[in-house]
Enzyme design. Structure first.
Site, PDB file in Angstrom:
ATOM      1  N   GLN A  47       0.827  -1.204   0.000  1.00  0.00           N
ATOM      2  CA  GLN A  47       0.000   0.000   0.000  1.00  0.00           C
ATOM      3  C   GLN A  47       0.862   1.255   0.000  1.00  0.00           C
ATOM      4  O   GLN A  47       0.340   2.354  -0.079  1.00  0.00           O
ATOM      5  CB  GLN A  47      -0.911   0.018   1.235  1.00  0.00           C
ATOM      6  N   ARG A  60      -8.331  -0.716   8.255  1.00  0.00           N
ATOM      7  CA  ARG A  60      -9.355   0.197   7.738  1.00  0.00           C
ATOM      8  C   ARG A  60      -9.651   1.332   8.720  1.00  0.00           C
ATOM      9  O   ARG A  60     -10.801   1.609   9.047  1.00  0.00           O
ATOM     10  CB  ARG A  60     -10.644  -0.557   7.398  1.00  0.00           C
ATOM     11  N   CYS A  61      -8.601   1.960   9.206  1.00  0.00           N
ATOM     12  CA  CYS A  61      -8.801   3.104  10.092  1.00  0.00           C
ATOM     13  C   CYS A  61      -7.483   3.848  10.206  1.00  0.00           C
ATOM     14  O   CYS A  61      -6.464   3.397   9.729  1.00  0.00           O
ATOM     15  CB  CYS A  61      -9.241   2.664  11.472  1.00  0.00           C
ATOM     16  N   GLU A 117     -13.131   4.992   5.987  1.00  0.00           N
ATOM     17  CA  GLU A 117     -13.050   4.180   7.185  1.00  0.00           C
ATOM     18  C   GLU A 117     -14.091   4.501   8.240  1.00  0.00           C
ATOM     19  O   GLU A 117     -14.186   3.809   9.248  1.00  0.00           O
ATOM     20  CB  GLU A 117     -11.636   4.339   7.755  1.00  0.00           C
TER      21      GLU A 117
END
Ligand SMILES: Cc1cc2nc3c(=O)[nH]c(=O)nc-3n(C[C@H](O)[C@H](O)[C@H](O)COP(=O)(O)OP(=O)(O)OC[C@H]3O[C@@H](n4cnc5c(N)ncnc54)[C@H](O)[C@@H]3O)c2cc1C
Lengths: 291, 793
Positions: free
Chosen positions: B221, B368-369, B738
């Protein structure tokens, strides 16, 4: 997820398949839907020398109700075949209820009823369903066919009584004594999960009297739980709130659940009891409505 | 004559995702799709035990298998100073174990062979002798005196504590508690989970001895960070390293860290001088790569009788696994945990955080945060629910009293964050109306009379998204800016490259929309590329909802630079001075005569064929963007459930989501992000958790045991929107990817707890599996902590 090396044969007849099994003396495995066997190969939990793929054999994908009411399910009948609103599903409501709860829709397009019973997973839905319904498995070996009653077929966790050179070619469910009713309830954590607890109930009714009763459980023991003896208390009786409650308690008592991350043994027993009650009460209510 | 912005795919257009064209046709290009000539395959041998001393490793049998080219062990890595590598949290992590294994699934050896089947066979042929050591599977065991020290490889590491950290004003907080009318307490656990992207991690390392260049195709990522790290570890200069992240099959924070497999494949390629491919299997991914959460909380709130929150205290105890490898770019040891309560007016707050090593997989990634924000907001919203009940107040009313009001912005939180915008009360109102809050209490009463247990859960929050400004956020010392480079071709078509890395967010679609908005070039005319460090500008990658707040801002800024140059060209073409030129979407015109104008495309061709005297030809530029602040989206989620009292099974009757993420670039993509996040929230609440037995065996090592919800059981969602533009972002956008994962779980838990509230139940920790709910409702007791993994009874 790479399996160990294995050989592969795709025979065209049951006889050829049996000959291949015989030739490999226990080191070969039948490949039906592959939905249990292939994951085991990939995880290297199983490493057979040879896979004998029976999918190329004509005439094994069938399920039907004979004129005398006997039900026959061929070795390549897929789970999804039993899901559709067809004659067998109508004749055996327990199967109709269980079919959409087996695995997920993708697995159901490949997995087979007979393969599932052979696999004898203590959490398997069809072994429990067959146990509640009674009947037998037709096994074919080098010396021809024999019938193995279901109670003698599924004998332990992942254990059946086929000889290494036998193939289960058909599952047979006897014609009902009267009208067959039943249901299947399963507690799962999500679609595609095996049962935390499930209950298969099959009753043969003559009028409003129970002529035959079978109950079996999945997920609540180290093997498919045969609760037919507890269910037999209903035979010759009408369903009542009282006998429903006592049968539910008796069935819960024969369950052999273990505590694990899905829940405590007591919880699973409670689910069994609730499901037996819900199924039998539901059957009582519909039969009363029908009357 | 201005263009219709929606028609050209600008801001606000629900343009179909450009990338889906190739994905749905099977034409994506993932790492595993790449085949290089002469490529070998690598498989890892992982530890079957959680804690053991390695007595010996015998690889001779592996070498006997035809097709095996190389077997690497920790000893061989150590000889090249590569047995250990740095983590993103300034700890070290074993690449291949030398002395000990410290979690089940740890990398012990690697086999490089002609194909992966052979490599796997050879892994099985390696004989490792382990001497088992006591296993620690939670922080409470880790903190016991006399507990086995897991990180005895480190100097100055007497016990298992990773850090002990605090923030906030302790004295002021103590005072608030001393003066409180009511103190509400809550003990909670946010269980460990695994992001579990569909595609596992993998790499193809290709070291070319002739050119000296190392190319690595990998699932990252943040490819630029990887290049920086590889430059450090492998002692190669950056221009000799090219990292390429092709299409990624999901990331969710799992693909931010640098994993041993990547490093080993690089060394293997250097040693074998041919490309080496490593594709992790699902089990390897689930048991060894970055997990999320695994934090325990002791929380307390100081309350006034009228419902005003006067103070808040949190103590977190976190489980970091065997190596402190949190993806953690802030100066704060437990990430942004102290963003808890940012949407409420809380005068005094104090947070103490203690982290521990355990014999579990390392990670602590921002699943996801933004770094630990999910835990923060879950704790916040469970504490809020508990506090309202302790006061005997309605959930919504209690929130309304304490939410920061519209006229209080900019608002400085007790922990020092600056929230800058929002309409919290409006979002609450919309949600209450949609869920039917007015009539609900009555409905719940009546249902209880019929033996039905109904519950509504609310969760409201603002969270800090888009790390981050250079004062506070860096990775390995590199500030967390991001970048964009835009080239407008002669035809007026363009190519845009950014330092972010798409992994499902739809950058190819939305970045082009920002260009369309700024320049009037139709979005379809803009190619977007990311992920190749040789071509993309340096950027910090995509996670923590930072793409739009940071890289997206850079896209707008570079487009504005292009527009500024195009304006000069336009003046030249129109033969007027620059001051006499006006801009409307896609076109410059003469102020005094709107008919006289040139399009952006006219300017583009002129930039190559008819530029003003003295002007550099071409129409391209780049922008690096250092955000002045984080962005602060707001979310209000409402969940209505019905619980089956005989089985503990709960059904979701309705989910309402009200999101204010500022200006929406592509509403369809925003909505899809929210739905995906709500699905994950439902997953956390109901089934998705990673647990270990007492021996440190990871239970969720495959998808039959690690449960992700399917489309079948996932409820439907009703979405609502409120738009409060971000005051400092060039196009007014805030992060959104998110919000729902962060604020969603508490709404589900609050709903189930609400349904059982009359029975005395205050808490059921996730996952709320039916057996846990059943136990709570039959005993009236709280269910706290991980589900125990005991076998047999
Ligand atoms: C994701 C997933 C979820 C699942 N969930 C469930 C579930 O909820 N409930 C459930 O009951 N099952 C579930 N299953 C298992 C599934 O139902 C399998 O299809 C079934 O257990 C085996 O049938 P098969 O035809 O696929 O057999 P295979 O996998 O081909 O074979 C299984 C075993 O039986 C033997 N065998 C198969 N057919 C014969 C035969 N005719 N004669 C002799 N031996 C034979 C094989 O040699 C092998 O040992 C799941 C599977 C998956 C992959």
């Amino acid at each position: 997820m790479y399996p160990s090396r294995f050989g592969y044969e795709s025979p065209k007849t049951v006889e050829e398949a049996v000959a291949l099994l015989d030739a490999h003396g226990g080191e070969a495995k039948v490949l039906a839907g592959g939905q249990s066997l292939v994951p085991m190969l990939r995880l290297r939990f199983a490493a057979p020398e040879m896979l004998v793929d029976i999918n190329g054999i004509d005439g094994l994908r069938y399920h039907r109700v004979d004129a005398d009411g006997t039900i026959r399910i061929g070795a390549l009948c897929r789970h999804e075949d039993l899901e559709e609103d067809d004659a067998v599903a109508k004749a055996v409501p327990t199967i109709a209820a269980a079919a959409p709860l087996v695995a997920d829709p993708i697995v159901r397009t490949r997995g087979t009823f007979v393969g599932s019973v052979c696999h004898a997973d203590p959490q398997g839905d069809w072994a429990a369903t067959m146990t509640a319904l009674g009947g037998h498995i037709v096994a074919q070996g080098p010396k021809g066919k024999r019938d193995i009653p279901i109670a003698e077929f599924v004998i332990g966790p992942f254990q059946n009584t086929l000889a290494f050179n036998e193939i289960a070619v058909e599952a047979v469910i006897p014609a009902p004594k009267g009208v067959r009713i039943g249901n299947y309830l399963k507690l799962e954590r999500r679609v595609g999960d095996f049962a935390t607890a499930s209950v298969a109930v099959a009753l043969d009714m003559v009028g409003d009297t129970v002529a035959d009763a079978g109950i079996a459980l999945a997920g609540v023991g180290g093997r498919t739980i045969n609760a037919n003896e507890a269910a037999s208390a209903l035979i010759g009786k009408k369903l009542t709130a009282e006998n429903i409650a006592s049968v539910a308690a008796a069935v819960a008592a024969v369950a052999e659940p273990r505590t694990d991350h899905r829940g405590s043994a007591d919880y699973k027993r409670q689910i069994v009891k609730t499901f037996v009650e819900r199924i039998l009460t539901g059957l009582l209510n519909t039969s009363q409505k029908a009357a | 004559m201005a263009l219709d912005e929606i028609k050209i795919g600008g801001l606000g257009a629900s343009r179909r995702r450009v990338e889906d064209n190739r994905f749905i046709r099977g034409k994506g290009n993932y790492v595993d799709d790449i085949v290089l000539p002469g490529m070998l395959h690598m498989e890892l041998l992982r530890s079957p035990v959680a804690h053991a001393r390695i007595k010996s490793i015998d690889v001779s049998k592996a070498y006997e298998i035809p097709g095996v080219r190389l077997v690497l062990t920790g000893e061989m890595m150590a000889a090249r100073n590569l047995a250990w590598m740095p983590t993103l949290s300034y700890d070290t992590q074993a690449v291949l174990a030398t002395d000990k294994v410290r979690f089940q699934g740890q990398e012990v050896a690697a086999v490089i062979a002609d194909d992966p089947y052979i490599a796997k066979d050879a892994c099985q042929a390696i004989v490792v002798e382990y001497e088992q050591l006591p296993v620690i599977v939670n922080p409470f065991q880790a903190m016991e005196s006399g507990a086995e020290v897991i990180r005895d490889d480190k100097e100055n590491q007497p016990g298992n504590k990773v850090f002990d950290w605090e923030i906030g004003d302790k004295a002021a907080t103590d005072k608030a508690f001393a003066e409180a009318d009511v103190v509400s307490k809550m003990e909670l656990h946010y269980p460990r989970s695994h992001p579990s992207p569909m595609e596992t991690c993998g790499s193809i390392a290709d070291f070319n001895r002739a050119t000296g260049k190392l190319t690595v195709y990998m699932t990252s990522q943040a490819p630029h960070i990887v290049r920086a790290a590889v430059a450090m570890v492998a002692e190669l200069p950056e221009h000799m390293i090219r990292i390429v992240s092709p299409d990624l099959g999901g990331g969710f924070g799992n693909k931010v860290p640098i994993y041993p497999g990547y490093v080993i494949s690089i060394l293997a390629s250097i040693l074998t001088e041919v490309p080496v491919k490593w594709i992790e299997d699902k089990t390897g991914n689930l048991i060894s790569t970055g997990f999320g959460r695994d934090v325990y909380l002791q929380g307390e709130m100081a309350l006034r009788k009228d419902g005003k929150i006067m103070g808040m205290r949190m103590k977190t105890i976190s489980d970091h696994g065997a190596f402190y490898a949190d993806a953690q770019p802030s100066k704060f040891k437990i990430g942004l945990m102290h963003s808890a309560f940012a949407c409420y007016d809380v005068p005094a707050a104090h947070l103490e955080s203690v982290g521990y090593y355990t014999n579990k997989a390392p990670g602590g990634v921002a699943y996801r945060c933004s770094f630990r924000v999910t835990e923060a907001m879950f704790f916040q919203e469970r504490m809020i629910h508990g506090a309202a009940n302790d006061l005997g107040m309605d959930q919504a009313e209690f929130r309304r009293i304490n939410l920061v009001k519209d006229d209080m912005f900019p608002y400085r939180t007790a922990f020092g964050f600056l929230t800058d915008s929002g309409q919290y009360g409006k979002c609450l109102d919309i949600g209450m109306k949609a869920i039917g809050y007015d009539t609900y209490k009555q409905e719940q009463e009546e249902a209880r009379k019929r033996g039905k247990l109904l519950g509504i859960g609310i969760s409201t929050m603002t969270e800090p998204l888009g790390a981050g400004n250079s004062r506070e956020y860096d990775i390995l010392g590199i500030k967390m800016f991001d970048s964009a480079e835009l080239r407008v071709h002669m035809s007026g078509k363009a190519i845009l490259r950014t330092g972010a890395m798409n992994q499902g967010q739809g950058h190819q679609t939305t970045w082009a929309q920002i260009v369309a908005h700024e320049l009037g070039i139709p979005a379809d005319d803009v190619t977007v590329e990311e992920g190749d460090t040789d071509t993309a500008p340096f950027g910090m990658g995509t996670y923590a909802s930072r793409s739009t707040p940071v890289a997206g801002a850079a896209v707008a800024m570079v487009a504005r630079k292009i527009r500024a140059k195009a304006r000069k060209i336009a003046a030249h073409l129109l033969e007027v001075s620059e001051e006499d030129i006006e801009w409307e979407l896609g076109r410059f015109y003469v102020r005094s005569n709107k008919e006289r104008g040139v399009t952006i495309q006219d300017c583009a061709i002129a930039a190559y064929s008819n530029m003003p005297d003295g002007m550099e030809p071409g129409l391209e530029n780049n922008a690096y963007y250092d955000p002045p602040n984080l962005t602060w989206p707001f979310a209000a989620y409402f969940v209505k459930v019905e619980v089956d009292a005989e089985t503990g099974v709960w059904d979701v009757l309705k989910v309402v989501a009200v999101d204010d993420c500022g200006v929406r670039i592509n509403p369809m993509i925003v909505e899809a992000q929210i739905m995906g996040g709500l699905t994950e929230a439902y997953a956390m609440a109901s089934m998705q958790y990673q647990t270990y037995d007492d021996e440190g065996n990871c239970i969720g090592s495959n998808y039959m045991d690690y449960l992700l919800p399917t489309a079948w059981e996932t409820p439907g969602f009703e979405l609502h929107e409120v738009v409060t533009p971000c005051p400092h972002h060039p196009i007014g956008a805030k992060g959104v990817g998110e919000c729902a994962t962060v604020a969603g779980p508490a709404a589900f838990v609050n709903a189930v707890v609400d349904a059982l509230g009359h029975l005395g139940v205050r808490n059921i920790d996730m996952p709320m599996m039916p057996n846990r709910v059943y136990e709570a409702l039959t005993t009236g007791k709280d269910i706290s902590g991980m589900p125990p993994v005991r076998m047999g009874d």
